[in-house]
Design a protein around this motif. Structure first.
Motif, PDB file in Angstrom:
ATOM      1  N   ARG A  43      45.447  53.650  44.951  1.00 24.01           N
ATOM      2  CA  ARG A  43      44.423  53.053  44.077  1.00 24.01           C
ATOM      3  C   ARG A  43      43.496  54.201  43.603  1.00 24.01           C
ATOM      4  O   ARG A  43      42.653  53.912  42.674  1.00 24.01           O
ATOM      5  CB  ARG A  43      43.621  51.772  44.537  1.00 24.01           C
ATOM      6  CG  ARG A  43      44.495  50.555  44.628  1.00 24.01           C
ATOM      7  CD  ARG A  43      43.729  49.408  45.350  1.00 24.01           C
ATOM      8  NE  ARG A  43      43.731  49.740  46.650  1.00 24.01           N
ATOM      9  CZ  ARG A  43      43.081  49.403  47.923  1.00 24.01           C
ATOM     10  NH1 ARG A  43      41.874  48.585  47.288  1.00 24.01           N
ATOM     11  NH2 ARG A  43      43.023  49.445  49.045  1.00 24.01           N
ATOM     12  N   PRO A 266      41.492  36.463  49.086  1.00 21.72           N
ATOM     13  CA  PRO A 266      41.825  37.114  47.767  1.00 21.72           C
ATOM     14  C   PRO A 266      40.668  38.430  47.745  1.00 21.72           C
ATOM     15  O   PRO A 266      39.513  38.231  47.980  1.00 21.72           O
ATOM     16  CB  PRO A 266      41.341  35.870  46.808  1.00 21.72           C
ATOM     17  CG  PRO A 266      41.611  34.951  47.658  1.00 21.72           C
ATOM     18  CD  PRO A 266      41.290  35.054  49.127  1.00 21.72           C
ATOM     19  N   GLY A 269      39.165  41.783  41.743  1.00 22.72           N
ATOM     20  CA  GLY A 269      39.987  42.260  40.649  1.00 22.72           C
ATOM     21  C   GLY A 269      38.968  42.865  39.451  1.00 22.72           C
ATOM     22  O   GLY A 269      37.770  42.354  39.483  1.00 22.72           O
ATOM     23  N   ARG A 271      38.956  44.673  35.147  1.00 23.36           N
ATOM     24  CA  ARG A 271      39.723  45.341  34.109  1.00 23.36           C
ATOM     25  C   ARG A 271      39.149  46.383  33.487  1.00 23.36           C
ATOM     26  O   ARG A 271      37.723  46.476  33.601  1.00 23.36           O
ATOM     27  CB  ARG A 271      40.069  44.171  33.002  1.00 23.36           C
ATOM     28  CG  ARG A 271      41.334  43.325  33.175  1.00 23.36           C
ATOM     29  CD  ARG A 271      41.513  42.398  31.975  1.00 23.36           C
ATOM     30  NE  ARG A 271      42.607  41.549  32.204  1.00 23.36           N
ATOM     31  CZ  ARG A 271      43.811  41.581  31.916  1.00 23.36           C
ATOM     32  NH1 ARG A 271      44.191  42.745  31.198  1.00 23.36           N
ATOM     33  NH2 ARG A 271      44.648  40.620  32.388  1.00 23.36           N
ATOM     34  N   ASP A 325      36.708  37.260  36.956  1.00 22.73           N
ATOM     35  CA  ASP A 325      37.334  36.295  35.962  1.00 22.73           C
ATOM     36  C   ASP A 325      37.098  36.730  34.353  1.00 22.73           C
ATOM     37  O   ASP A 325      37.737  36.259  33.534  1.00 22.73           O
ATOM     38  CB  ASP A 325      36.836  34.774  36.251  1.00 22.73           C
ATOM     39  CG  ASP A 325      37.628  34.262  37.459  1.00 22.73           C
ATOM     40  OD1 ASP A 325      38.561  34.964  38.126  1.00 22.73           O
ATOM     41  OD2 ASP A 325      36.811  33.373  38.086  1.00 22.73           O
ATOM     42  N   ASN A 328      39.945  37.927  32.329  1.00 22.42           N
ATOM     43  CA  ASN A 328      41.040  37.133  31.789  1.00 22.42           C
ATOM     44  C   ASN A 328      41.077  36.517  30.314  1.00 22.42           C
ATOM     45  O   ASN A 328      41.910  35.812  30.069  1.00 22.42           O
ATOM     46  CB  ASN A 328      41.249  35.888  32.931  1.00 22.42           C
ATOM     47  CG  ASN A 328      41.634  36.472  34.304  1.00 22.42           C
ATOM     48  OD1 ASN A 328      42.192  37.612  34.546  1.00 22.42           O
ATOM     49  ND2 ASN A 328      40.828  35.745  35.378  1.00 22.42           N
ATOM     50  N   ALA A 358      44.720  46.375  33.949  1.00 20.66           N
ATOM     51  CA  ALA A 358      44.390  45.219  34.849  1.00 20.66           C
ATOM     52  C   ALA A 358      44.671  45.482  36.414  1.00 20.66           C
ATOM     53  O   ALA A 358      45.652  45.981  36.673  1.00 20.66           O
ATOM     54  CB  ALA A 358      45.148  43.926  34.520  1.00 20.66           C
ATOM     55  N   ALA A 360      44.526  43.883  39.897  1.00 23.12           N
ATOM     56  CA  ALA A 360      44.320  42.743  40.453  1.00 23.12           C
ATOM     57  C   ALA A 360      43.704  42.840  41.732  1.00 23.12           C
ATOM     58  O   ALA A 360      42.829  41.889  42.257  1.00 23.12           O
ATOM     59  CB  ALA A 360      45.642  41.946  40.893  1.00 23.12           C
ATOM     60  N   HIS A 361      43.939  43.848  42.599  1.00 23.39           N
ATOM     61  CA  HIS A 361      43.255  44.063  44.052  1.00 23.39           C
ATOM     62  C   HIS A 361      42.656  45.475  44.013  1.00 23.39           C
ATOM     63  O   HIS A 361      42.888  46.207  44.785  1.00 23.39           O
ATOM     64  CB  HIS A 361      44.264  43.923  45.037  1.00 23.39           C
ATOM     65  CG  HIS A 361      43.866  43.722  46.473  1.00 23.39           C
ATOM     66  ND1 HIS A 361      43.608  42.839  47.049  1.00 23.39           N
ATOM     67  CD2 HIS A 361      43.913  45.009  47.354  1.00 23.39           C
ATOM     68  CE1 HIS A 361      43.073  43.035  48.211  1.00 23.39           C
ATOM     69  NE2 HIS A 361      43.409  44.379  48.541  1.00 23.39           N
TER      70      HIS A 361
END
Length: 417
Positions: A43, A266, A269, A271, A325, A328, A358, A360-361
């Motif tokens: 990453r 979880p 995340g 963007r 979120d 999204n 994007a 996610a993790h």
């Protein structure tokens, strides 16, 4: 890969895997690293897009990280440094909120920002305290959520909601500041003692330098591992690689899958939207924060204003980060432009978006109970070994420290009868 099986196979050439491999080789242990991607770093990395250097999400390296100082040639990275603090968009105006000790010229604008005079004095007190605090001391301190800890320090809602939250949400990837207060104190100590930086060659320059410290041919790219056992790994092409020991140096999700563990909590995340322009955006070596909390952008930066190498001559590169979120929304780019237009004016309309990432993790969850779990042994019940930021804390320092600890414990086990 050669026919003779190496004594140690490391799955993943991320920061932890690179550190683990380097320390094992330095001790005379042969190592092979298998990496699914075509580059090292996981990453932490960069891609070239239309002649611009775009990192894997907006990232920085803190030059006060002990592991960074220990393992990297800082001069060779040609680091560009952000000004300590941030610019804050609040109540229709962008104002600098800088470290008053190192940038006293910004004192006036800092005092006009959110929070009372007492809040500003509390910030000064924290900076002075943490300038003398080591990262180990911070990571060993009593913990609660970051928000609870800041409230216990006496910060009022305005200072907390409109400055401290967007500032550290950019580091912790969480605007609710649920991450452990140990992390806040560790990051704050490093920021008080040093700066957030970008290498001239992009963030990819960091894992590239670490990979160059390994023996030639150590890393085998394009090898996807589908299962791991104590003494062998199986790749997606059907090949089986035997080893004296196996180290799983992936992120938390991949590690759980390979070791057949329950799925981790979880992660968080984000963007990143990367824009280019021929016009100087006027941001400078600052990170600009959403002090109003209206979103979707939490912070904006112009890497090309911090150091060369990110954009061709006469061009400028900007990156807007959206957390959780908020990323999204189907009309995300339009919403981002609308928000940035309030900050910087109509110039934003002419910006070209060259890529939207994007991730996610981006980080594992780091609530107080998660850090307790991360202090477990590096040896998995299957007999494999583990390292990664999810085994320590989510930073370049944490990943490198985890790799170092794994190599040390593994070497000790290899010398036992």
């Amino acid at each position: 890969m050669q026919d003779s099986h190496p004594p140690v196979v490391i799955i993943g050439a991320g920061m932890a895997g690179l550190a683990c491999g380097r320390d094992l080789q330095a001790a005379g242990v042969p190592v092979h690293i298998v990496e699914a991607d075509d580059r090292p770093g996981g990453r932490v990395g960069s891609r070239s897009i239309a002649g611009f250097r775009c990192d894997v999400g907006f990232q920085v390296v803190l030059d006060a990280y002990p592991q960074v100082q220990q393992r990297l040639d800082m001069d060779a990275l040609s680091l560009g440094r952000f000004i300590p603090g941030a610019k804050l968009y609040w109540r229709g105006k962008i104002r600098p909120m800088a470290d008053p000790i190192r940038h006293p010229r910004c004192m006036g604008s800092s005092l006009s920002g959110p929070g009372s005079l007492l809040d500003k004095l509390r910030m000064l007190r924290l900076a002075l305290q943490h300038r003398r605090m080591s990262m180990d001391e911070a990571l060993a301190s009593p913990q609660m959520s970051t928000r609870e800890w800041l409230q216990c320090q006496g910060f009022g809602p305005q200072m907390l909601d409109h400055f401290l939250t967007p500032w550290f949400a950019g580091i912790l990837c969480d605007r609710q500041l649920r991450a452990s207060s140990r992390l806040f104190r560790a990051y704050f100590a490093c920021l008080s003692q040093g700066a957030a930086c970008l290498p001239r060659g992009g963030m990819q320059a960091i894992p590239d330098q670490l990979a160059a410290q390994l023996a030639p041919g150590t890393i085998h790219y394009g090898r996807q591992v589908v299962s791991a056992q104590a003494n062998q790994v199986r790749c997606s092409d059907g090949s089986v690689v035997s080893a004296r020991a196996v180290v799983v140096a992936t992120d938390a999700v991949a590690s759980a899958r390979l070791l057949r563990d329950p799925a981790p909590p979880p992660g968080v995340g984000l963007r990143s939207l990367w824009f280019v322009s021929t016009v100087d955006p006027g941001i400078g070596p600052w990170i600009v924060l959403d002090g109003d909390g209206t979103g979707p952008v939490n912070h904006l930066a112009a890497p090309s204003d911090v150091c060369g190498g990110y954009a061709p001559p006469g061009q400028h590169l900007m990156v807007a980060t959206v957390l959780g979120d908020d990323g999204n929304a189907p009309d995300l780019e339009a919403r981002v432009r609308s928000q940035l237009r309030q900050w910087l004016g109509p110039q934003v309309d002419a910006w070209q978006c060259i890529t939207e990432q994007a991730i996610a993790h981006a980080q594992p969850r780091q609530w107080p109970e998660d850090l307790h779990q991360a202090e477990r042994d590096q040896r998995h019940p299957s007999g494999c070994w583990q390292c990664g930021d999810h085994r320590d804390h989510a930073s370049i320092h944490g990943a490198l420290a985890s790799g170092e600890r794994c190599a040390r414990d593994l070497m000790q086990s290899l010398t036992q009868p």
